[in-house]
Enzyme design. Structure first.
Site, PDB file in Angstrom:
ATOM      1  N   GLY A  43      -4.264 -15.419 -19.448  1.00 54.53           N
ATOM      2  CA  GLY A  43      -5.402 -15.685 -20.324  1.00 54.53           C
ATOM      3  C   GLY A  43      -5.691 -17.179 -20.428  1.00 54.53           C
ATOM      4  N   SER A  91      -9.396  -7.315  -0.955  1.00 54.72           N
ATOM      5  CA  SER A  91      -9.081  -7.065  -2.361  1.00 54.72           C
ATOM      6  C   SER A  91     -10.032  -5.973  -2.853  1.00 54.72           C
ATOM      7  CB  SER A  91      -9.225  -8.343  -3.175  1.00 54.72           C
ATOM      8  OG  SER A  91     -10.508  -8.867  -2.987  1.00 54.72           O
ATOM      9  N   GLU A 125      -4.715   6.773  -7.154  1.00 57.28           N
ATOM     10  CA  GLU A 125      -3.280   6.447  -7.128  1.00 57.28           C
ATOM     11  C   GLU A 125      -3.037   5.227  -8.006  1.00 57.28           C
ATOM     12  OE1 GLU A 125      -2.329   4.635  -3.107  1.00 57.28           O
ATOM     13  OE2 GLU A 125      -4.506   4.888  -2.985  1.00 57.28           O
ATOM     14  N   LYS A 127      -2.272   1.586  -9.342  1.00 58.66           N
ATOM     15  CA  LYS A 127      -2.397   0.227  -8.799  1.00 58.66           C
ATOM     16  C   LYS A 127      -1.134  -0.523  -9.192  1.00 58.66           C
ATOM     17  CE  LYS A 127      -5.648  -3.599  -8.309  1.00 58.66           C
ATOM     18  NZ  LYS A 127      -4.726  -4.698  -8.442  1.00 58.66           N
ATOM     19  N   ARG A 148       0.008 -11.073   2.036  1.00 59.71           N
ATOM     20  CA  ARG A 148      -1.447 -11.099   2.084  1.00 59.71           C
ATOM     21  C   ARG A 148      -1.964 -12.515   2.337  1.00 59.71           C
ATOM     22  NH1 ARG A 148      -5.648 -11.746  -1.514  1.00 59.71           N
ATOM     23  NH2 ARG A 148      -7.460 -10.448  -1.073  1.00 59.71           N
ATOM     24  N   LYS A 330      -9.188  -0.660 -13.961  1.00 58.43           N
ATOM     25  CA  LYS A 330      -8.102  -1.336 -14.682  1.00 58.43           C
ATOM     26  C   LYS A 330      -7.851  -0.691 -16.045  1.00 58.43           C
ATOM     27  CE  LYS A 330      -6.932  -5.070 -12.346  1.00 58.43           C
ATOM     28  NZ  LYS A 330      -7.123  -6.313 -12.827  1.00 58.43           N
TER      29      LYS A 330
HETATM   30  S1  IVH Z   1      -5.779  -0.660  -1.612  1.00 54.93           S
HETATM   31  C1  IVH Z   1      -9.017  -2.679   0.617  1.00 54.93           C
HETATM   32  N1  IVH Z   1      -4.093   0.573  -3.194  1.00 54.93           N
HETATM   33  O1  IVH Z   1      -4.345  -4.460  -5.344  1.00 54.93           O
HETATM   34  C2  IVH Z   1      -7.942  -2.019  -0.155  1.00 54.93           C
HETATM   35  N2  IVH Z   1      -4.257  -1.775  -3.302  1.00 54.93           N
HETATM   36  O2  IVH Z   1      -6.865  -5.696  -6.043  1.00 54.93           O
HETATM   37  C3  IVH Z   1      -6.885  -2.896  -0.520  1.00 54.93           C
HETATM   38  N3  IVH Z   1      -2.738  -2.799  -4.900  1.00 54.93           N
HETATM   39  O3  IVH Z   1      -4.430  -6.627  -2.606  1.00 54.93           O
HETATM   40  C4  IVH Z   1      -5.767  -2.360  -1.182  1.00 54.93           C
HETATM   41  N4  IVH Z   1      -1.774  -0.967  -5.581  1.00 54.93           N
HETATM   42  O4  IVH Z   1      -2.157  -5.793  -3.386  1.00 54.93           O
HETATM   43  C5  IVH Z   1      -4.619  -0.590  -2.803  1.00 54.93           C
HETATM   44  N5  IVH Z   1      -2.598   1.739  -4.520  1.00 54.93           N
HETATM   45  C6  IVH Z   1      -3.123   0.593  -4.132  1.00 54.93           C
HETATM   46  C7  IVH Z   1      -2.710  -0.621  -4.669  1.00 54.93           C
HETATM   47  C8  IVH Z   1      -3.306  -1.785  -4.242  1.00 54.93           C
HETATM   48  C9  IVH Z   1      -1.819  -2.270  -5.701  1.00 54.93           C
HETATM   49  C10 IVH Z   1      -3.064  -4.215  -4.810  1.00 54.93           C
HETATM   50  C11 IVH Z   1      -3.118  -4.770  -3.405  1.00 54.93           C
HETATM   51  C12 IVH Z   1      -4.475  -5.373  -3.251  1.00 54.93           C
HETATM   52  C13 IVH Z   1      -4.928  -5.534  -4.662  1.00 54.93           C
HETATM   53  C14 IVH Z   1      -6.434  -5.445  -4.757  1.00 54.93           C
END
Ligand code: IVH
Length: 713
Positions: A43, A91, A125, A127, A148, A330
């Protein structure tokens, strides 16, 4: 947030603040990305970036090349090789509300021109709050693992990844010849807590400051990006697969299909991975995952949706750095109520007093929280919090929790009074004009600041004492030999004990003692700088001593400034701002050195007002005899002569010209008279040039002056 501070008014103010913000944000980027050890909450970091953006919007011409709006993140760690990704690591766009998810699906439909009743199946799924990693398999063998990085170029962490048991070294027969598995390297919450406890215990055993990780994500990043893979091996890292990069062939034509194959190949896949026929089903998965969030063994910060059909993913493509086929939904920041039991004041290594809220323990998002930072006195005033109040605590994405609201009515209760003395050393604590922070003025004796102060005192630009590095200082402080600068000159009394310390031999002990003895007659300006008085940098220390010659005179100046502050009381009807301006003017005049302003004067007054500092100063002066500070004049044709500058100077400021003349042993005067020996006339010189001509005084232009300076060597 405190009330939004006003934007700078002038270009100069804006440029200065943008410069400071660029440096501060770069510093925190490096702590976060390179060291994996953030010092401020997400923040607070965002607030710095927002402030930078707001100023840049108002002063677009002042955007700096090193602005955080131009550069993203921090450079990769120097010890890891950089390798370009075969396919960029993308991302995801963020969503916070259910409507955002419906809009996302609407955009997908429109982009693909789907009929309104055509189903759009999504995968959903968790995050995971880790760091994404790309695992490249060639001929079914793991050949390379990359972080990354900036999305285009990652860091080679192959050796480290090979220590992670979750990650298969080989793909089964039948898998494509080339396949990059992408997923998240993470650390479980329990493992993170155990690691931090271990780091703390190790630090205590070696009396080093503890270096702990702020959250599981930083712990995972720090562990994966180690130089030594043996360190990574000792850290319990895990992996969850969620996608792929370059592939010579795909084993299925849906997201869920490929993920199922990844599972067959031996990659862990999130238990909560689901394929949903409708948006409502996807939102139901979101709710279910949110409900069990605190019970999951790892941190998550939302749910990721992806369009299931891969042909559609291909058509949707990417926009910017995010795919049109994916979305991160989120979770809202987690909140909880608790009681504020006490407000403790911590003193940082640089003397800043930071209030810390001690809380009745409360669980927020699966983590027991007992402390929260209150940042500064303004934040306490804004929240109106006092010990005993019920408060709302928020933990968002990071582990440093924030107090966001006070639930106890403020009526009839005295506000919290921020201490005006340092809780560590009892010295006065002051707040500078225009600053939010309150600082301890007892730097020389304050235990919290001891190490930093002593390090500064012996540093190259100050006393320049060889052999007293940070570790040695820490050790001598722990042994009680060093508390303040004067103690350095008494270290020789500990010679025998030093010889008994591990790693010290007669030669190294004597070298250190000799290096210290060689500084018994230190340069007065370096000594003054070494004391670390606020705003008294190396240049200011020199400017002051050029004028005042001795440290005794500097001390008299400090005392005179204290008296001046006491005597300059507000006049009848004078407001605080006007009074302050008048006082600052009087202070600058009393100092009488062109380049030295009121901020330095206040700092000197604060320093000498604190009796502890005066004691430490006297003690130090009992150990050293700095010679009078005399600026050696270089022999030149103007030595002993009187010089007048007039007209506009183009290659230097008037102050610089004056300093040059003085360093050549000349006097500088403001007016031309029979006593004048030389007139330096820039363009636009008027009456003075005329008068000099009448009196037959030698006149040179700026280039002529430079030639005189150059001739002096
Ligand atoms: S998909 C183009 N699946 O979130 C798709 N990302 O904000 C890219 N992350 O850099 C990723 N859990 O490090 C995907 N189940 C999930 C994820 C995930 C965490 C992270 C990942 C990515 C970031 C994007």
């Amino acid at each position: 947030m405190a009330d939004t501070p006003a934007l700078p008014r002038t270009d100069e103010e804006a440029a200065a603040e943008l410069k400071a913000l660029a440096a501060e944000i770069a510093y925190h980027n490096a702590r976060y990305h390179t060291d994996d050890a953030p010092e401020i909450s997400d923040g607070d970091y965002d607030a710095l970036v927002r402030r930078n953006t707001a100023i840049e919007a108002a002063f677009p011409a002042l955007v700096r090349p090193d602005s955080p709006s131009v550069r993203v993140g921090a450079a990769p760690a120097a010890h890891l090789a950089k390798v370009a990704h075969a396919r960029p690591m993308l991302s995801l766009d963020n969503a916070f509300a259910d409507e955002d998810v419906a809009e996302f699906v609407g955009r997908v439909r429109r982009f693909l021109s789907l009929r309104a009743d055509e189903p759009v199946a999504l995968t959903a799924e968790p995050k995971i709050d880790g760091l994404s990693c790309s695992l490249r398999y060639e001929n079914r063998r793991l050949v390379r693992a990359l972080t990354r990085g900036d999305g285009a170029v990652g860091e080679d962490v192959t050796a480290n990844v090979l220590t992670i048991a979750d990650i298969p070294r080989e793909l089964p027969a039948g898998a494509p010849d080339l396949f990059e598995v992408r997923g998240e390297v993470y650390m479980e919450k329990a493992a993170f807590a155990a690691l931090n406890a271990r780091l703390l215990a190790e630090a205590e055993a070696t009396s080093r400051p503890a270096r702990q990780f702020a959250n599981p994500r930083n712990a995972a990043a720090g562990s994966l990006r180690q130089k030594d893979a043996a360190v990574t091996a000792a850290r319990p890292l895990r992996f969850l697969g969620h996608g792929w990069g370059e592939a010579s062939d795909l084993p299925a034509d849906t997201q869920a299909g490929v993920v199922a194959v990844l599972r067959d190949w031996g990659f862990p896949i999130a238990d909560d991975f689901a394929r949903c026929d409708t948006t409502d089903d996807a939102l139901a998965v979101y709710r279910a995952i949110e409900a069990k969030r605190a019970d999951l063994p790892f941190d998550i910060d939302g749910v990721v949706y992806k369009v299931d059909r891969l042909d559609w993913q291909g058509r949707l493509g990417t926009v910017g750095r995010a795919p049109r086929w994916g979305l991160a939904h989120k979770f809202p920041a987690e909140r909880a109520q608790t009681t504020l039991q006490a407000i403790d004041i911590q003193v940082g290594r640089t003397g800043k007093l930071t209030p810390v809220a001690r809380l009745e323990p409360v669980t927020v998002g699966g983590v027991v929280v007992t402390n929260a930072t209150l940042h500064n006195a303004d934040e306490i005033a804004r929240l109106g919090v006092r010990p005993g109040d019920r408060i709302v605590l928020q933990r968002a994405g990071d582990v440093i929790p924030q107090i966001v609201e006070n639930l106890t009515a403020a009526e009839h209760r005295a506000p919290f009074v921020f201490p005006d003395h340092c809780p560590e050393c009892g010295s006065e604590a002051v707040r500078e004009e225009g600053e939010v922070d309150i600082r301890c003025t007892g730097g020389l004796i304050c235990p919290a600041q001891r190490i930093e102060r002593l390090k500064h005192f012996v540093s190259r630009a100050a006393l320049d004492i060889d052999g007293l590095g940070e570790k040695t200082i820490e050790q001598f402080v722990a042994l009680g030999w060093l508390k303040e600068p004067a103690d350095i000159f008494r270290l020789k009394d500990h010679r025998e004990a030093m010889l008994a310390l591990e790693g010290w031999k007669a030669k190294s002990v004597d070298n250190l003692i000799d290096a210290i003895e060689a500084r018994r007659e230190p340069d007065a300006a370096r000594l003054l700088f070494g004391l670390g008085i606020r705003h008294v940098g190396a240049v200011t220390a020199r400017d002051l001593l050029k004028h005042y010659t001795t440290l005794a005179a500097i001390r008299e100046l400090g005392e005179a400034l204290i008296a001046l502050r006491d005597a300059t009381t507000p006049a009848l009807g004078e407001d605080a701002g006007k009074h302050r301006n008048r006082l600052d003017k009087a202070i600058a005049e009393r100092i009488g050195v062109a380049q030295v302003g009121a901020a330095v004067g206040h700092a000197l007054a604060d320093f000498f007002h604190e009796p502890h500092n005066v004691e430490a100063w006297d003690d130090l002066m009992g150990q050293v005899t700095p010679p009078d500070y005399v600026v050696a004049a270089r022999a030149s044709e103007v030595s002993g002569k009187t010089v007048v500058f007039t007209g506009s100077l183009e290659t230097m400021s008037r102050d610089e010209a004056k300093a040059q003349a003085e360093s050549l042993g000349a006097r500088v005067s403001g007016s031309v008279s029979t006593k004048t020996d030389l007139l330096v006339a820039g363009p636009g010189a008027g009456s003075k040039a005329k008068k000099a001509a009448e009196l037959g005084i030698k006149v040179v232009d700026e280039a002529g002056w430079q030639a005189i300076v150059a001739a002096a060597g």
